[in-house]
Design a protein around this motif. Structure first.
Motif, PDB file in Angstrom:
ATOM      1  N   TYR A 184      33.533 -40.743 -82.525  1.00  0.00           N
ATOM      2  CA  TYR A 184      32.244 -40.280 -81.980  1.00  0.00           C
ATOM      3  C   TYR A 184      31.594 -41.390 -81.150  1.00  0.00           C
ATOM      4  CZ  TYR A 184      27.351 -38.755 -81.908  1.00  0.00           C
ATOM      5  OH  TYR A 184      26.079 -38.399 -81.517  1.00  0.00           O
ATOM      6  N   MET A 185      31.564 -42.604 -81.686  1.00  0.00           N
ATOM      7  CA  MET A 185      30.951 -43.724 -80.984  1.00  0.00           C
ATOM      8  C   MET A 185      31.699 -44.036 -79.687  1.00  0.00           C
ATOM      9  SD  MET A 185      30.213 -47.641 -82.281  1.00  0.00           S
ATOM     10  CE  MET A 185      31.919 -48.178 -82.054  1.00  0.00           C
TER      11      MET A 185
ATOM     12  N   PRO B 245      25.065 -35.905 -78.550  1.00  0.00           N
ATOM     13  CA  PRO B 245      24.670 -34.948 -79.594  1.00  0.00           C
ATOM     14  C   PRO B 245      23.800 -33.865 -78.971  1.00  0.00           C
ATOM     15  CG  PRO B 245      23.322 -36.926 -79.734  1.00  0.00           C
ATOM     16  CD  PRO B 245      24.338 -37.178 -78.647  1.00  0.00           C
ATOM     17  N   ASN B 246      24.054 -32.622 -79.337  1.00  0.00           N
ATOM     18  CA  ASN B 246      23.317 -31.501 -78.775  1.00  0.00           C
ATOM     19  C   ASN B 246      22.713 -30.674 -79.915  1.00  0.00           C
ATOM     20  OD1 ASN B 246      22.313 -29.619 -76.963  1.00  0.00           O
ATOM     21  ND2 ASN B 246      24.201 -28.430 -76.943  1.00  0.00           N
TER      22      ASN B 246
ATOM     23  N   ARG C 126      29.862 -53.310 -74.551  1.00  0.00           N
ATOM     24  CA  ARG C 126      29.458 -54.611 -75.097  1.00  0.00           C
ATOM     25  C   ARG C 126      28.162 -54.493 -75.907  1.00  0.00           C
ATOM     26  NH1 ARG C 126      31.295 -56.356 -69.968  1.00  0.00           N
ATOM     27  NH2 ARG C 126      29.151 -56.364 -69.139  1.00  0.00           N
ATOM     28  N   LYS C 127      27.213 -53.707 -75.379  1.00  0.00           N
ATOM     29  CA  LYS C 127      25.937 -53.535 -76.074  1.00  0.00           C
ATOM     30  C   LYS C 127      26.122 -52.811 -77.407  1.00  0.00           C
ATOM     31  CE  LYS C 127      23.113 -50.200 -75.085  1.00  0.00           C
ATOM     32  NZ  LYS C 127      22.144 -49.285 -74.417  1.00  0.00           N
ATOM     33  N   VAL C 128      26.866 -51.726 -77.377  1.00  0.00           N
ATOM     34  CA  VAL C 128      27.047 -50.912 -78.583  1.00  0.00           C
ATOM     35  C   VAL C 128      27.878 -51.649 -79.620  1.00  0.00           C
ATOM     36  CG1 VAL C 128      28.068 -48.779 -79.492  1.00  0.00           C
ATOM     37  CG2 VAL C 128      26.757 -48.725 -77.368  1.00  0.00           C
ATOM     38  N   PHE C 129      28.955 -52.303 -79.194  1.00  0.00           N
ATOM     39  CA  PHE C 129      29.784 -53.046 -80.141  1.00  0.00           C
ATOM     40  C   PHE C 129      28.983 -54.167 -80.802  1.00  0.00           C
ATOM     41  CE2 PHE C 129      33.931 -51.897 -77.733  1.00  0.00           C
ATOM     42  CZ  PHE C 129      33.971 -50.678 -78.391  1.00  0.00           C
ATOM     43  N   ALA C 130      28.151 -54.830 -80.022  1.00  0.00           N
ATOM     44  CA  ALA C 130      27.329 -55.915 -80.579  1.00  0.00           C
ATOM     45  C   ALA C 130      26.378 -55.379 -81.651  1.00  0.00           C
ATOM     46  CB  ALA C 130      26.543 -56.600 -79.468  1.00  0.00           C
ATOM     47  N   LYS C 131      25.754 -54.226 -81.373  1.00  0.00           N
ATOM     48  CA  LYS C 131      24.846 -53.627 -82.353  1.00  0.00           C
ATOM     49  C   LYS C 131      25.607 -53.129 -83.578  1.00  0.00           C
ATOM     50  CE  LYS C 131      21.157 -52.212 -79.182  1.00  0.00           C
ATOM     51  NZ  LYS C 131      20.321 -51.092 -78.689  1.00  0.00           N
ATOM     52  N   ALA C 132      26.830 -52.603 -83.369  1.00  0.00           N
ATOM     53  CA  ALA C 132      27.640 -52.129 -84.482  1.00  0.00           C
ATOM     54  C   ALA C 132      28.078 -53.283 -85.379  1.00  0.00           C
ATOM     55  CB  ALA C 132      28.858 -51.369 -83.961  1.00  0.00           C
ATOM     56  N   ILE C 133      28.378 -54.421 -84.765  1.00  0.00           N
ATOM     57  CA  ILE C 133      28.724 -55.632 -85.537  1.00  0.00           C
ATOM     58  C   ILE C 133      27.528 -56.085 -86.352  1.00  0.00           C
ATOM     59  CG2 ILE C 133      29.319 -58.076 -85.346  1.00  0.00           C
ATOM     60  CD1 ILE C 133      31.018 -57.315 -82.877  1.00  0.00           C
TER      61      ILE C 133
ATOM     62  N   LYS D 293      21.506 -44.598 -82.414  1.00  0.00           N
ATOM     63  CA  LYS D 293      20.504 -45.650 -82.221  1.00  0.00           C
ATOM     64  C   LYS D 293      21.050 -46.839 -81.431  1.00  0.00           C
ATOM     65  CE  LYS D 293      18.004 -44.546 -86.493  1.00  0.00           C
ATOM     66  NZ  LYS D 293      17.615 -45.011 -87.849  1.00  0.00           N
ATOM     67  N   PHE D 294      22.372 -47.038 -81.479  1.00  0.00           N
ATOM     68  CA  PHE D 294      22.981 -48.144 -80.751  1.00  0.00           C
ATOM     69  C   PHE D 294      22.895 -47.940 -79.235  1.00  0.00           C
ATOM     70  CE2 PHE D 294      26.148 -48.671 -84.500  1.00  0.00           C
ATOM     71  CZ  PHE D 294      25.130 -49.202 -85.275  1.00  0.00           C
ATOM     72  N   PHE D 295      22.642 -46.692 -78.802  1.00  0.00           N
ATOM     73  CA  PHE D 295      22.602 -46.383 -77.370  1.00  0.00           C
ATOM     74  C   PHE D 295      21.189 -46.373 -76.818  1.00  0.00           C
ATOM     75  CE2 PHE D 295      26.592 -44.819 -78.924  1.00  0.00           C
ATOM     76  CZ  PHE D 295      27.482 -44.983 -77.878  1.00  0.00           C
ATOM     77  N   GLU D 296      20.212 -46.635 -77.656  1.00  0.00           N
ATOM     78  CA  GLU D 296      18.815 -46.619 -77.206  1.00  0.00           C
ATOM     79  C   GLU D 296      18.469 -47.897 -76.457  1.00  0.00           C
ATOM     80  OE1 GLU D 296      16.643 -46.016 -80.803  1.00  0.00           O
ATOM     81  OE2 GLU D 296      17.246 -43.912 -80.996  1.00  0.00           O
TER      82      GLU D 296
END
Length: 226
Positions: free
Chosen positions: A158-159, A169-170, A128-135, A223-226
């Motif tokens: 990837y997302m 990411p490594n 929910r958090k990531v999708f909201a930021k992606a929108i 950045k959406f996961f921060e």
């Protein structure tokens, strides 16, 4: 003489095994080994430790040992260059995949008003958090009961891999590149994501990039996961 031959073959097998185990550094391992074999053999000949042709020793162990070592070094260098061609081919394939997926975006159905409801398997706090930021960032458009993704399929994979499988990411200091490190490989909800984003083979797009370089614009997704 057979001992020398088997020793050289054994060394080459060990080098190839190491390059297979450490795939990211395979070319470095192969080239380093090839150069070491070449330079080491020529140095030993130059300083007189090995004298393969003196006193008509062209049929001696020293002669054939030097020849086989040089041939082995050439073979390792050849393998390194073939690996480079293979990697270049993968990079080209990835670029073509991005271009194809970008062109497919135009064929997506027209968006209608509505509310997207995530199925239970996809409905997590992180999602929910990531999708909201992606929108908000313009990567996703809400289209009635589904989402429209506005970038390449591999970036969407990837997302979603980060959301549902713990992919990360490594960064490799040696190669100075960031690689796609998989988390739980068998947890990718491909069928549900296919319906949610109205796209095919999302799981396959992810599988094709295991331990490969992260896709273009992955830093923005991170950045959406921060």
């Amino acid at each position: 003489m057979l001992r020398v031959i088997f020793l050289i073959i054994g060394i080459c097998v060990i080098i190839l095994a190491l390059s297979f185990i450490f795939k990211k550094h395979a070319r470095t391992i192969l080239w380093s080994s090839a150069i070491t074999l070449f330079a080491g053999t020529l140095l030993l000949i130059g300083i007189g430790v090995i004298n393969p042709v003196g006193e008509d020793k062209t049929g001696s162990v020293e002669f054939w040992g030097a020849i086989i070592t040089l041939i082995s070094g050439a073979a390792l260098a050849f393998c390194a260059e073939k690996l480079k061609e293979k990697n270049n081919g993968k990079i080209t394939e990835v670029k073509n995949e991005v271009l194809i997926e970008d062109s497919k975006q135009e064929k997506n159905p027209v968006c209608n008003e509505g509310e997207v409801v995530l199925p239970k398997i996809l409905d997590t706090d992180t999602a929910r958090k990531v999708f909201a930021k992606a929108i908000e960032a313009g990567y996703i458009t809400e289209c009635g009961s589904f989402y429209k993704w506005n970038n390449s399929k591999v970036l969407l994979a990837y997302m979603c891999g980060r959301i549902y499988c713990g992919d990360k990411p490594n960064y490799s200091k040696i190669e100075e590149k960031t690689f796609w490190k998989f988390g739980r490989q068998d947890m990718f909800p491909d069928a549900e994501l296919k319906v949610l984003f109205q796209t095919q083979d999302l799981g396959q797009s992810r599988a094709n990039r295991k331990d490969a370089i992260v896709p273009f614009k992955s830093e923005e997704i991170d950045k959406f996961f921060e």
